[in-house]
Motif scaffolding. Structure first.
Motif, short mmCIF file in Angstrom:
data_model
loop_
_atom_site.label_atom_id
_atom_site.label_comp_id
_atom_site.label_asym_id
_atom_site.label_seq_id
_atom_site.Cartn_x
_atom_site.Cartn_y
_atom_site.Cartn_z
N ASP A 168 0.86 -1.18 0.00
CA ASP A 168 0.00 0.00 0.00
C ASP A 168 0.90 1.24 0.00
O ASP A 168 1.56 1.54 0.99
CB ASP A 168 -0.90 -0.02 1.25
N ARG A 169 0.91 1.94 -1.11
CA ARG A 169 1.72 3.16 -1.24
C ARG A 169 0.84 4.35 -1.61
O ARG A 169 1.28 5.30 -2.26
CB ARG A 169 2.80 2.96 -2.31
N GLY A 170 -0.41 4.31 -1.17
CA GLY A 170 -1.40 5.28 -1.62
C GLY A 170 -1.50 6.55 -0.81
O GLY A 170 -2.43 7.33 -1.01
N ASN A 171 -0.57 6.79 0.13
CA ASN A 171 -0.60 8.03 0.89
C ASN A 171 0.80 8.63 0.93
O ASN A 171 1.77 7.95 0.62
CB ASN A 171 -1.12 7.76 2.31
N ILE A 200 -4.73 -0.54 13.49
CA ILE A 200 -4.07 -1.73 12.96
C ILE A 200 -4.54 -2.94 13.75
O ILE A 200 -4.68 -2.89 14.97
CB ILE A 200 -2.54 -1.61 13.05
N ALA A 201 -4.76 -4.05 13.04
CA ALA A 201 -5.22 -5.28 13.71
C ALA A 201 -4.72 -6.48 12.93
O ALA A 201 -4.23 -6.37 11.80
CB ALA A 201 -6.74 -5.30 13.79
N LEU A 202 -4.82 -7.67 13.57
CA LEU A 202 -4.54 -8.93 12.88
C LEU A 202 -5.78 -9.34 12.10
O LEU A 202 -6.90 -9.28 12.61
CB LEU A 202 -4.17 -10.01 13.88
N SER A 203 -5.57 -9.78 10.88
CA SER A 203 -6.67 -10.18 10.02
C SER A 203 -6.43 -11.60 9.52
O SER A 203 -5.30 -12.00 9.28
CB SER A 203 -6.77 -9.22 8.83
N PHE A 213 -5.02 -2.68 8.09
CA PHE A 213 -5.43 -1.36 8.57
C PHE A 213 -6.94 -1.23 8.44
O PHE A 213 -7.52 -1.57 7.40
CB PHE A 213 -4.75 -0.25 7.75
N GLY A 214 -7.56 -0.72 9.49
CA GLY A 214 -9.01 -0.53 9.45
C GLY A 214 -9.74 -1.82 9.20
O GLY A 214 -9.56 -2.82 9.89
N ILE A 219 -4.51 2.37 3.95
CA ILE A 219 -4.17 3.03 5.21
C ILE A 219 -4.96 4.32 5.39
O ILE A 219 -5.51 4.59 6.45
CB ILE A 219 -2.66 3.33 5.27
N HIS A 220 -5.04 5.12 4.33
CA HIS A 220 -5.68 6.43 4.46
C HIS A 220 -7.20 6.33 4.61
O HIS A 220 -7.86 7.32 4.89
CB HIS A 220 -5.33 7.34 3.28
N GLU A 221 -7.76 5.12 4.44
CA GLU A 221 -9.18 4.92 4.68
C GLU A 221 -9.46 4.47 6.11
O GLU A 221 -10.62 4.32 6.50
CB GLU A 221 -9.73 3.89 3.69
N SER A 222 -8.40 4.22 6.89
CA SER A 222 -8.55 3.75 8.27
C SER A 222 -8.52 4.95 9.22
O SER A 222 -8.49 6.10 8.80
CB SER A 222 -7.45 2.77 8.61
N ASP A 223 -8.46 4.66 10.52
CA ASP A 223 -8.36 5.72 11.52
C ASP A 223 -6.93 6.19 11.73
O ASP A 223 -6.67 7.01 12.62
CB ASP A 223 -8.90 5.23 12.87
#
Length: 843
Positions: A168-171, A200-203, A213-214, A219-223
């Protein structure tokens, strides 16, 4: 303290301390890939195994779980311990691109070479951005993993057989590459236990388990608020800072200070090629300790080098042209001298900056004295003096002994701030710590929703301008102010009533620069009254003032204020509009961005005969300049600042000059000298010693002897005299405006009106309550005209019930401070600012 034996050496350690921390503290290298110092052990990686003689059921124990006991005998280097660690490490490496980690030929390879041991390998240490600064790499060296047999020989390996998730390199701040992850979960626990964000959590389950993330999106869509705490603890290249990612290997580190807010977090710049390439928190500040925010971590990358001034500028006709420093200095002196000769010293004014160092402020005051002008101030000067006046009336001094570290011990905290999560984020982090660890009760008084709300025991949502009435009402146990929800008010009264007389309450007051002195002073008066109601004679130790900018207290101590007969900031602008002030020296600030009344300020700057600007960027204010003296940015300067609890913090330069820019102290000393002050100190050390002698400040030797612990001019004792309740303000006829410093918009970038001042583009809308939006006929995402009847601006709408009906919230730095054109010169408290929303297209 107890005594243990570590590898044959007697060692003293605190009883009950985590053994792994004691081992590291005594200089013994030990792998601990999942442990975070200070947090409860996770015991997931198992790489910290040691031998504890006599331990049961086996001498091999995890040192992260084991606690120090008297007489304990610990061995970290036995053959059995080493072999066990290698076995554990081989399991971790089985799902990681590790060929370089266990290869004796790696020193002969180059990044573009094909791996000669395994032709399936496409990614390895030599192609990794964290090469030679990777904890997993170091851990393999510690345990001599290259000497261990490869358990996967002849077997398919999961890493190379399973396609890795996409990075994820979107931010603009943070990169997340799941293929590098070893599932140590440090990032999860840092985000949850250190920051209390939980982004951040384990999925997943089993071999499909991964970090997410979220809800598993970007990442930028999470908190995530991009504080970077996860980067600090990540042992691999899974989480990386995006700026300077490939050159983040530092050759040296500096002890420095962040100037993004009044907390004054201490930070370390990693330096390579004489410039900063990475930032880490430095634990010197006892309040910020191991935490910083996105501004502190990435502020130095907010604008590119090409957007900073590296040469001074001199006006030639309608253009500002590059010039040598001496030429620009001469032009500045000539312009100021001409105005003084023709109109007198009172026709000149000097404006300082709360973002500058104490040494620069001290020399700027000397420049004003050399000019002979009493007109000296800064854009938020009147706001600070209004708060200081309220404190002095109540406590006998505005230099109260309250320390931010006391906040963490308070049982009840009343917080009056628009959004402390945005303006002073580490304060929010420490309050969350206290809620979790000590069940602290927080009462929040604010005009908008904040990320701290869910931690609060009571939330008093007010219309802007009603904050003072709410604070005074809590002090008096009165009825709810107009517009405040009755149930919320009852909860707040109950929390405050229980805290009165208990001796463990505190009040935090954070005014906004846009509010102006009238509103800030009223809020401060009510806040000190509440502190007295909570703590009585000890109120001076329980009132915490968070100034609008980093070094407000420091520059005020240095004398950046009107002297006898001098004009304040507002009076300077009004006098310039009338043609009475004809020359201005502007140091490291941009009033077009930072102060309300932008239209009046633009008119005033345009009418000046001479404007001398000293800055590191070509701000919007420089467009009216006679000369611009190119200064180094804050992270490239030396000096000190004084933070909110009056700690004097040493800022050390992290960058050498990239061009012909000069240190601010050198520029101001040269200017003062040319104006007649031939004894002005010209170096950082000389300037600090001069101000220490003149102002009663600690010397630099004292500051450095106890870093971040030396406080300046703190009163030995305080009084506690309740003040008359401030007068309630009438509600405006339209929408009441709430505005303040937001988290992501860079001051430097906004000052030059950059389109990327908010790199995430999260802070480019006005918040409206859905009921107000419906009445105006607008929908979420619509572009509207926001107007006060005289001026207007266009901005997108965000519908959010986090603002009360009748309130509009807008970030102060949006569009280079465009909002300031809608505000009167004296701030929102000078008159009831009533805004209206005009739909460009009816919903």
């Amino acid at each position: 303290m107890v005594q243990i034996t570590l590898n044959g050496q007697a060692v003293e350690a605190p009883a009950g301390a985590r053994l792994v921390e004691v081992i590291k503290a005594n200089g013994v290298a030990i792998t601990n890939l999942c442990y975070i110092d200070g947090l409860d052990p996770y015991a997931g990686c198992r790489t910290c195994i040691v031998e504890i003689v006599g331990a049961r059921p086996t001498p091999l124990q995890l040192s992260c779980v084991a606690q120090v006991a008297d007489g304990m005998v610990v061995n970290t280097e036995t053959a059995e311990v080493k072999r066990t660690r290698q076995s554990v490490m081989s399991l971790i490496l089985a799902n990681h691109p590790d060929r370089c980690l266990t290869c004796h030929r790696r020193v002969h390879c180059m990044p573009g070479d094909i791996c000669l041991r395994d032709d399936v390998v496409t990614h390895r240490c030599l192609t990794c951005s964290k090469n030679y600064r990777c904890e997993l790499q170091t851990s393999c060296e510690i345990v001599d993993q290259g000497d261990f047999e490869e358990p996967w020989v002849g077997e398919p390996r999961s890493y190379y057989e399973t396609p890795p998730p996409e990075p994820d390199r979107g931010n603009p701040y943070l990169e997340f590459d799941p293929q590098m992850c070893i599932l140590c979960t440090r990032c999860v626990r840092a985000c949850d236990d250190l920051r209390h964000t939980g982004a951040i959590a384990l999925s997943g389950k089993g071999h499909r388990t991964m970090i997410a993330f979220g809800t598993g999106g970007s990442i930028h869509e999470s908190d995530c608020n991009f504080c970077g705490a996860c980067i600090d603890v990540c042992p691999t290249a899974t989480l990386m800072e995006k700026p300077n990612k490939w050159i983040g290997r530092a050759d040296d580190w500096t002890n420095s200070t962040c100037n993004s807010c009044a907390v004054g977090c201490t930070i370390s710049y990693g330096v390579a090629d004489d410039r900063p390439v990475i930032v880490r928190p430095d634990r010197l500040n006892p309040f910020s300790r191991d935490q910083i925010c996105v501004r502190g971590r990435f502020g130095y990358t907010a604008i590119a080098d090409r957007e900073r001034l590296t040469r001074s500028l001199v006006r030639a006709g309608n253009r500002l042209l590059p010039a040598a420093f001496e030429q620009a200095l001469t032009a500045s002196v000539d312009a100021l001298t001409a105005v003084k000769s023709a109109h007198g010293a009172n026709a000149i004014a000097v404006l300082g900056s709360p973002l500058a160092t104490n040494e620069e402020a001290y020399l700027l005051a000397r420049v004003a004295r050399a000019l002979g002008t009493p007109n000296l101030d800064f854009s938020h000067g009147a706001v600070h003096r209004a708060v200081a006046s309220a404190m002095t009336a109540a406590f006998g001094t505005d230099r109260v002994p309250a320390s931010l570290t006391d906040l963490e011990q308070a049982q009840t905290v009343v917080l009056a701030a628009l959004d402390v999560e945005d303006s002073h984020q580490v304060v929010s982090v420490r309050l969350k710590d206290a809620v979790i660890k000590r069940k602290q009760q927080i009462v929040i008084i604010s005009a908008k929703w904040t990320a701290l709300d869910r931690w609060a025991a009571a939330i008093v949502r007010v219309t802007p301008g009603v904050e003072a009435a709410a604070l005074q009402g809590l002090a008096d146990g009165a009825a709810a102010p107009v517009g405040v929800d009755a149930a919320s008010w009852a909860r707040a009264l109950d929390v405050v009533a229980k805290a009165k007389g208990a001796g463990n309450g505190a009040v935090v007051y954070a005014p906004n620069g846009a509010d102006g002195p009238a509103r800030a002073g009223a809020g401060a008066t009510a806040a000190v009254n509440l502190a007295i109601a909570l703590r009585g004679a000890e109120a001076g130790s329980a009132f915490h003032y968070l100034p609008t900018d980093a070094n407000v207290l420091g520059i005020a101590d240095m004398g950046i204020a009107p002297s006898s007969g001098g004009k304040s900031f507002v009076e300077i602008i009004e006098a310039a509009q009338r043609g009475e002030v004809k020359a201005l020296v502007l140091h490291a600030d941009n009033p077009l961005l930072n102060a309300p009344g932008r239209t009046a300020i633009e008119t005033a700057l345009a009418k000046l005969d001479a404007l001398v600007v000293i800055d590191s960027v070509r701000s919007t204010a420089t467009e009216h300049a006679t000369a611009v003296l190119a200064a180094a940015p804050f992270f490239a300067t030396d000096g000190t600042i004084t933070n909110a609890d009056r700690r004097v913090l040493h800022q050390r330069s992290a960058q050498r000059a990239r061009g012909q820019e000069s240190d601010g102290v050198a520029i101001l000393a040269a200017l003062a000298n040319r104006l007649g002050d031939h004894e002005a100190p010209s170096g950082i050390a000389e300037a600090h010693e001069a101000l220490a002698m003149a102002m009663g400040y600690p010397t630099m030797a004292q500051v450095d002897a106890t870093p971040a612990m030396t406080r300046a001019l703190v009163a030995a004792s305080t009084t506690a005299k309740a003040q008359p309740a401030p007068t309630a303000t009438a509600a405006p006829a339209g929408l009441a405006l709430a505005t303040g410093r937001s988290l992501y918009t860079s001051w430097d970038a906004a000052s030059i009106h950059s389109d990327d001042a908010d790199k995430l583009h999260r802070e480019e809308s006005v918040w409206l309550n859905p009921r107000d939006a419906e009445a105006a006929g607008v929908r979420s995402g619509d572009t509207v005209d926001l107007t006060d009847g005289a001026a207007s601006l266009r901005i997108a709408v965000k519908l959010d019930d986090g603002v009360a009906a009748g309130t509009a919230y807008m970030p102060a730095y949006y569009d280079g401070g465009a909002l300031m054109a809608l505000l009167p010169l004296g701030g929102t408290g000078a008159s009831n600012v009533a805004l209206r929303v005009r739909a460009l297209q009816t919903a």
